[in-house]
Design an enzyme around this catalytic site. Structure first.
Site, short mmCIF file in Angstrom:
data_model
loop_
_atom_site.label_atom_id
_atom_site.label_comp_id
_atom_site.label_asym_id
_atom_site.label_seq_id
_atom_site.Cartn_x
_atom_site.Cartn_y
_atom_site.Cartn_z
N TRP A 1 28.19 35.27 1.33
CA TRP A 1 27.29 34.31 0.70
C TRP A 1 27.76 33.82 -0.65
O TRP A 1 27.14 32.95 -1.25
CB TRP A 1 25.90 34.95 0.53
CG TRP A 1 25.98 36.36 0.00
CD1 TRP A 1 25.93 37.51 0.75
CD2 TRP A 1 26.17 36.78 -1.35
NE1 TRP A 1 26.07 38.61 -0.06
CE2 TRP A 1 26.23 38.19 -1.35
CE3 TRP A 1 26.31 36.12 -2.57
CZ2 TRP A 1 26.40 38.95 -2.52
CZ3 TRP A 1 26.50 36.87 -3.73
CH2 TRP A 1 26.53 38.25 -3.69
N LYS B 1 29.72 32.34 11.99
CA LYS B 1 28.50 33.13 11.73
C LYS B 1 28.42 33.30 10.21
O LYS B 1 29.08 34.14 9.63
CB LYS B 1 28.61 34.50 12.41
CG LYS B 1 27.29 35.16 12.74
CD LYS B 1 26.35 35.39 11.57
CE LYS B 1 26.70 36.60 10.72
NZ LYS B 1 25.82 36.73 9.52
N ALA C 1 26.69 33.99 6.34
CA ALA C 1 25.88 35.07 5.77
C ALA C 1 24.39 34.75 5.91
O ALA C 1 23.99 33.58 5.90
CB ALA C 1 26.24 35.25 4.30
N GLU D 1 39.55 39.39 4.80
CA GLU D 1 39.60 39.15 3.34
C GLU D 1 38.46 39.96 2.74
O GLU D 1 37.30 39.59 2.90
CB GLU D 1 39.44 37.66 3.04
CG GLU D 1 40.54 36.77 3.58
CD GLU D 1 41.85 36.94 2.84
OE1 GLU D 1 41.87 37.50 1.73
OE2 GLU D 1 42.88 36.51 3.39
N CYS E 1 35.01 37.88 -5.27
CA CYS E 1 35.90 38.98 -4.89
C CYS E 1 37.03 39.13 -5.89
O CYS E 1 37.53 40.22 -6.10
CB CYS E 1 36.46 38.72 -3.49
SG CYS E 1 37.17 37.08 -3.36
N GLU F 1 33.71 47.96 -6.97
CA GLU F 1 33.40 46.54 -7.13
C GLU F 1 31.92 46.40 -7.48
O GLU F 1 31.06 46.78 -6.69
CB GLU F 1 33.70 45.83 -5.80
CG GLU F 1 33.46 44.35 -5.84
CD GLU F 1 33.69 43.68 -4.48
OE1 GLU F 1 33.14 44.17 -3.47
OE2 GLU F 1 34.41 42.68 -4.43
P1 NAD Z 1 29.19 41.72 3.88
O1 NAD Z 1 30.41 42.44 4.31
O2 NAD Z 1 27.94 42.48 3.76
O3 NAD Z 1 28.88 40.50 4.87
C1 NAD Z 1 29.84 39.53 5.18
C2 NAD Z 1 29.49 38.91 6.52
O4 NAD Z 1 29.63 39.91 7.52
C3 NAD Z 1 28.06 38.40 6.63
O5 NAD Z 1 28.05 37.20 7.39
C4 NAD Z 1 27.37 39.50 7.40
O6 NAD Z 1 26.25 39.05 8.12
C5 NAD Z 1 28.47 39.93 8.34
N1 NAD Z 1 28.33 41.29 8.91
C6 NAD Z 1 27.67 42.34 8.40
N2 NAD Z 1 27.76 43.39 9.23
C7 NAD Z 1 28.52 43.00 10.29
C8 NAD Z 1 29.00 43.64 11.46
N3 NAD Z 1 28.70 44.89 11.74
N4 NAD Z 1 29.77 42.93 12.30
C9 NAD Z 1 30.09 41.65 12.04
N5 NAD Z 1 29.66 40.98 10.95
C10 NAD Z 1 28.89 41.66 10.08
O7 NAD Z 1 29.59 40.99 2.51
P2 NAD Z 1 28.69 40.14 1.54
O8 NAD Z 1 27.77 41.06 0.82
O9 NAD Z 1 28.11 38.98 2.27
O10 NAD Z 1 29.80 39.57 0.54
C11 NAD Z 1 30.29 40.27 -0.53
C12 NAD Z 1 31.63 40.92 -0.23
O11 NAD Z 1 32.56 39.95 0.23
C13 NAD Z 1 32.26 41.52 -1.46
O12 NAD Z 1 32.76 42.79 -1.16
C14 NAD Z 1 33.38 40.56 -1.79
O13 NAD Z 1 34.44 41.12 -2.51
C15 NAD Z 1 33.80 40.12 -0.44
N6 NAD Z 1 34.53 38.85 -0.53
C16 NAD Z 1 35.89 38.85 -0.34
C17 NAD Z 1 36.61 37.66 -0.48
C18 NAD Z 1 38.10 37.61 -0.28
O14 NAD Z 1 38.66 36.51 -0.20
N7 NAD Z 1 38.81 38.73 -0.20
C19 NAD Z 1 35.94 36.49 -0.81
C20 NAD Z 1 34.56 36.53 -1.01
C21 NAD Z 1 33.87 37.72 -0.86
#
Ligand code: NAD
Length: 487
Positions: free
Chosen positions: A151, A175, A177, A249, A283, A385
């Site tokens: 998100w 899919k 957030a 990522e 991130c 983080e």
């Molecule tokens: P999250 O991992 O909780 O969720 C990310 C996505 O995964 C959402 O769409 C969520 O619904 C989905 N998801 C959750 N559980 C799942 C499952 N079991 N199977 C498949 N999909 C599932 O992350 P968040 O809280 O939305 O975002 C923050 C995180 O994202 C931070 O750790 C941040 O560092 C990372 N991030 C990384 C980058 C990068 O380029 N490396 C960029 C942006 C954010």
């Protein structure tokens, strides 16, 4: 725009009223419910994947120049609707309107960049041990991509996957957030406007544990392109029931090293921008700063003043605010937890440390940009983080000590250096174990260079040509020829 998109899924070029459970989407600056989205049911997910599979047969065979034109059209449609799309993003995510518009325009930039790359998917001819054989190495699209996104950058993080995949000839089921589904649906609206063929782009909304996981487990999905937390990334890797291409990522815990030769003003400016932009929900946010002892006191003083000077507001009311609301209660709670942990272990509060006061902030997830000094690696702020507006500062005495501290993490996404001495720059950038090292600037990712993490920060790359190669398979075609008859 939001009401128009509420409760809908975009499948096979059509807007369907979702059949599943309704999930409210809130404005994080006010607590107001903006609308509901539908959690895609297993049957709807099947239909979306089947549509993407069907469309793949045609899209993958289309002349690359046609895919290129389609992506240019998408970029133009996004730019034309940038104001409305930015408003949608600010309402559901919290970042100030100007910043949201900047992100939408970067999505358009990604469309145009990958439109150009689509026509440059070259192969190679590899020499053989005999001259009657040609080895052609050709690139072919992987197939159907399941894109799962977070998100914090609801448009760009979809855009890199969408554009790289479409340029390569793949089709996609997105899919987004749970917190920011309307931006994703607005992107689908632009794909429709750009006349991207039915089934090439699909968006299904709903909880990650159900809808995201269903894509991970779906036999019709050939690749998962995921951005999100390391914990969920690992879960995805472990729960794929069949072999699937994955790009992950993931999270970061990014250090900034400021040496005694640094331009102090520039270092403070960079530190403030990359620690607090988007409320630290990046991130590649600077989580922890290592500063050389001779300049440490002055650096901390100026950093605190600059953090205190940031304008915080509801990003709809004040489009040019420096920071808006945090996206939800969860990252805010984690920020408070990391701050309390640091203070309990001896850190000193330099700036921020509390929510802003006043009626305008009463119902939203606001927190003041916060700086703590005198930190150690016993504190969460330096080792986990935070994903919030909190940065820790620690003093170092030698470059090797700074490198050891900076690399003392399971993550390897981005790192930052401020130094003027060229020998220091070379020494540090060569030893920082990160996918991205930004020196005397804090923009670690640009559209035409590869961007990716190491260690627990993930596998694979986005941005640049490398970002498109993630959606292509190599095929080796080895052909033996005879001398032509009657030559
Ligand atoms: P999250 O991992 O909780 O969720 C990310 C996505 O995964 C959402 O769409 C969520 O619904 C989905 N998801 C959750 N559980 C799942 C499952 N079991 N199977 C498949 N999909 C599932 O992350 P968040 O809280 O939305 O975002 C923050 C995180 O994202 C931070 O750790 C941040 O560092 C990372 N991030 C990384 C980058 C990068 O380029 N490396 C960029 C942006 C954010």
């Amino acid at each position: 725009m939001i009401q128009d998109l509420a409760e809908k899924l975009f499948i096979d070029g059509e807007w369907r009223r979702g059949e599943g459970e309704r999930i409210p989407v809130q404005n994080p600056a006010t607590g107001e419910v903006l609308g509901h989205v539908a959690a895609a049911t297993p049957a709807e997910i099947d239909v979306a994947v089947a549509a993407a599979r069907k469309a793949f047969k045609i899209w993958s065979r289309l002349a690359p120049v046609e895919r290129s034109k389609a992506l240019h059209r998408l970029g133009d449609a996004v730019s034309a609707e940038a104001d409305a799309m930015a408003r949608t993003m600010t309402l559901e995510q919290g970042k100030p309107l100007n910043e949201a518009k900047g992100e939408i325009l970067k999505l358009a930039e990604a469309c145009h960049f990958y439109a150009e790359e689509a026509v440059r998917i070259h192969g190679e001819i590899v020499p053989n041990t005999t001259t009657d054989i040609d080895s052609l190495v050709v690139r072919e699209p992987i197939g159907v991509v399941g894109a799962i996104t977070p998100w914090n950058y609801p448009a760009e993080l979809i855009g890199w996957k969408l554009c790289g995949a479409l340029a390569a000839g793949c089709t996609i089921v997105i899919k987004p957030a749970e917190l920011t589904p309307f931006t994703a649906l607005a992107i689908a609206r632009m794909a429709e406007k750009a006349k991207i063929p039915a089934g090439v782009v699909n968006v299904v909304t709903g909880p990650g544990s159900k809808v995201g996981q269903a894509l991970v487990e779906h036999p019709g999905v050939d690749k998962i392109a995921f951005t999100g937390s390391s914990a969920v990334g690992l879960r995805i890797q472990q729960s794929c029931p069949t072999i699937k291409r994955l790009s992950l990522e993931l999270g970061g815990n990014c250090p900034l090293i400021v040496t005694a030769s640094a331009d102090l003003g520039a270092a403070v400016k960079g530190a403030v921008r990359r620690s607090f932009r988007n409320m630290g929900q990046i991130c590649i946010a600077i989580n922890r700063i290592y500063v050389a002892r001779p300049i440490a006191a002055e650096f901390v003083k100026r950093l605190g003043e600059a953090a205190d000077g940031l304008v915080i507001a509801n990003g709809i009311d004040k489009p040019d605010a420096d920071v808006g609301a945090m996206a939800s209660a969860e990252p805010l709670a984690k920020t408070k937890e990391h701050l309390a942990d640091a203070l309990a272990k001896g850190a000193k509060l330099v700036a921020g440390g509390a929510s802003p006061e006043g009626e305008a902030f009463a119902r939203g997830h606001f927190f003041r940009p916060t700086v703590v000094s005198d930190c150690t690696h016993a504190m969460k702020v330096m080792t986990e983080e935070t994903f919030g507006p909190l940065v820790g500062v620690m003093v170092f005495d030698g470059l090797d000590e700074a490198i050891e501290l900076a690399n003392d993490t399971p993550y390897g996404l981005a790192s930052y250096v401020y130094a003027k001495d060229m020998d220091e720059i070379r020494y540090l950038s060569g030893r920082l174990d990160y996918g991205n090292v930004a020196v005397n600037n804090v923009d670690a990712g640009i559209m035409n260079a590869p961007y990716g993490g190491r260690k627990q920060s993930g596998v694979g790359y986005e941005h640049g040509r490398e970002g498109m190669l993630e959606y292509l398979n190599f095929k080796h075609v080895r052909i033996r020829y005879d001398e032509p008859k009657g030559r």
